[in-house]
Design an enzyme around this catalytic site. Structure first.
Site, PDB file in Angstrom:
ATOM      1  CG  ASP A 205     -10.754  -8.317   5.983  1.00 33.70           C
ATOM      2  OD1 ASP A 205     -11.260  -8.907   6.956  1.00 33.70           O
ATOM      3  OD2 ASP A 205     -10.154  -7.238   6.094  1.00 33.70           O
TER       4      ASP A 205
ATOM      5  CG  ASN B  76      -2.793   1.575   5.167  1.00 32.94           C
ATOM      6  OD1 ASN B  76      -3.856   1.264   5.689  1.00 32.94           O
ATOM      7  ND2 ASN B  76      -2.167   0.782   4.316  1.00 32.94           N
TER       8      ASN B  76
ATOM      9  CG  HIS C 185      -6.419  -1.156   5.603  1.00 28.55           C
ATOM     10  ND1 HIS C 185      -5.214  -1.808   5.713  1.00 28.55           N
ATOM     11  CD2 HIS C 185      -7.128  -1.593   6.676  1.00 28.55           C
ATOM     12  CE1 HIS C 185      -5.212  -2.585   6.771  1.00 28.55           C
ATOM     13  NE2 HIS C 185      -6.357  -2.471   7.373  1.00 28.55           N
TER      14      HIS C 185
ATOM     15  CD  GLU D 258      -3.579  -2.478   2.597  1.00 30.98           C
ATOM     16  OE1 GLU D 258      -3.779  -1.397   3.166  1.00 30.98           O
ATOM     17  OE2 GLU D 258      -3.016  -3.423   3.167  1.00 30.98           O
TER      18      GLU D 258
END
Ligand code: GLP
Length: 234
Positions: free
Chosen positions: A67, A135, A137, A142
């Site tokens: 990413d 979270n 990810h 996400e």
């Protein structure tokens, strides 16, 4: 799934480095999927050392990173291109033209399409390294209502912006958008190694021992045939 709990981060990095070493011994021109974040730094230090000792050769290796933040130039100190150069690529015998990070400056749709085409042209990823977000990810995929497929432009979750703000001068500097490899591409990697330190213990347990749901993107890895999770005790 292989699940290791190591006593500390050093031990986690040692085990991960052995997996990378085995991969390169089997295939000199491996396609490595790489990740950023503080967690893989110990692994990268070991890969540099093994390269300097002449044990690992990266001259034929190709890499694709997961990413990149939208809008950051490669020279920006918080860009993932800068991270990869300074933590790994500048210190090993890899050809820079064989290293790839999503293009954060190009028009998003074009950048995403080109990244998927590139990965396909390379024949897919042999060994994919992952961290995990607070979270759940992976990359910057996400929590969502569906598992995303290919490379996509995403709006970062507030939890991610809060967690990553520590690396910027000010929270307001954290980009709101990023380009990330999709879950399908990650799942198509032949082998996956996920590293997490103790602060991620709960989300790791949820991801690997809880329900498989796009609300916890890493949970999809339960369906992968060759995944190793290394959870460090510190
Ligand atoms: C970012 C990256 C992820 C990484 C995560 C965790 O959000 N996009 O790929 O796994 O950070 O980073 P850290 O290892 O610093 O906790």
């Amino acid at each position: 799934m292989e699940f290791y709990r190591t006593k500390d981060n050093e031990n986690m990095a040692d085990i991960a480095a052995q997996i990378f070493q085995r991969q390169l011994e089997q295939k000199l021109d491996s396609v490595l999927g790489l990740a950023t974040g503080t967690t893989p730094i110990g692994l990268y230090d070991r890969l540099i050392l093994l390269n300097k000792k002449g044990i690992l050769d990266f001259s034929k290796v190709r890499t694709v990173n997961l990413d990149e933040y939208r809008g950051l130039t490669p020279e920006h100190e918080q860009s993932y291109r800068y991270f990869m150069n300074s933590h790994l690529f500048d210190h090993i015998n890899i050809k820079k033209e064989n290293t790839n990070v999503p293009d954060a400056l190009k028009e998003a749709e074009v950048a995403c399409r080109e990244y998927d085409e590139l990965i396909e042209k390379l024949g897919g990823v042999d060994l994919q390294l992952l961290g995990i977000g607070v979270n759940g990810h992976i990359g910057f995929d996400e929590p969502d209502t569906v598992f995303p497929k290919g490379t996509q432009c995403v709006k970062l979750a507030q939890a991610t912006i809060d967690a990553n703000a520590r690396l910027f001068n000010d929270k307001s500097e954290v980009p709101e958008y990023a380009i990330t490899m999709g879950i399908r591409t990650i799942m198509m990697a032949k082998q996956i190694v996920l590293l997490a330190n103790q602060s991620k213990k709960e989300i790791v347990e949820q991801a690997f021992y809880g329900d498989i749901t796009p609300q916890v993107p890493a949970s999809v890895l339960q369906m992968h045939q060759n995944v190793t999770v290394i959870l460090s005790g510190e």
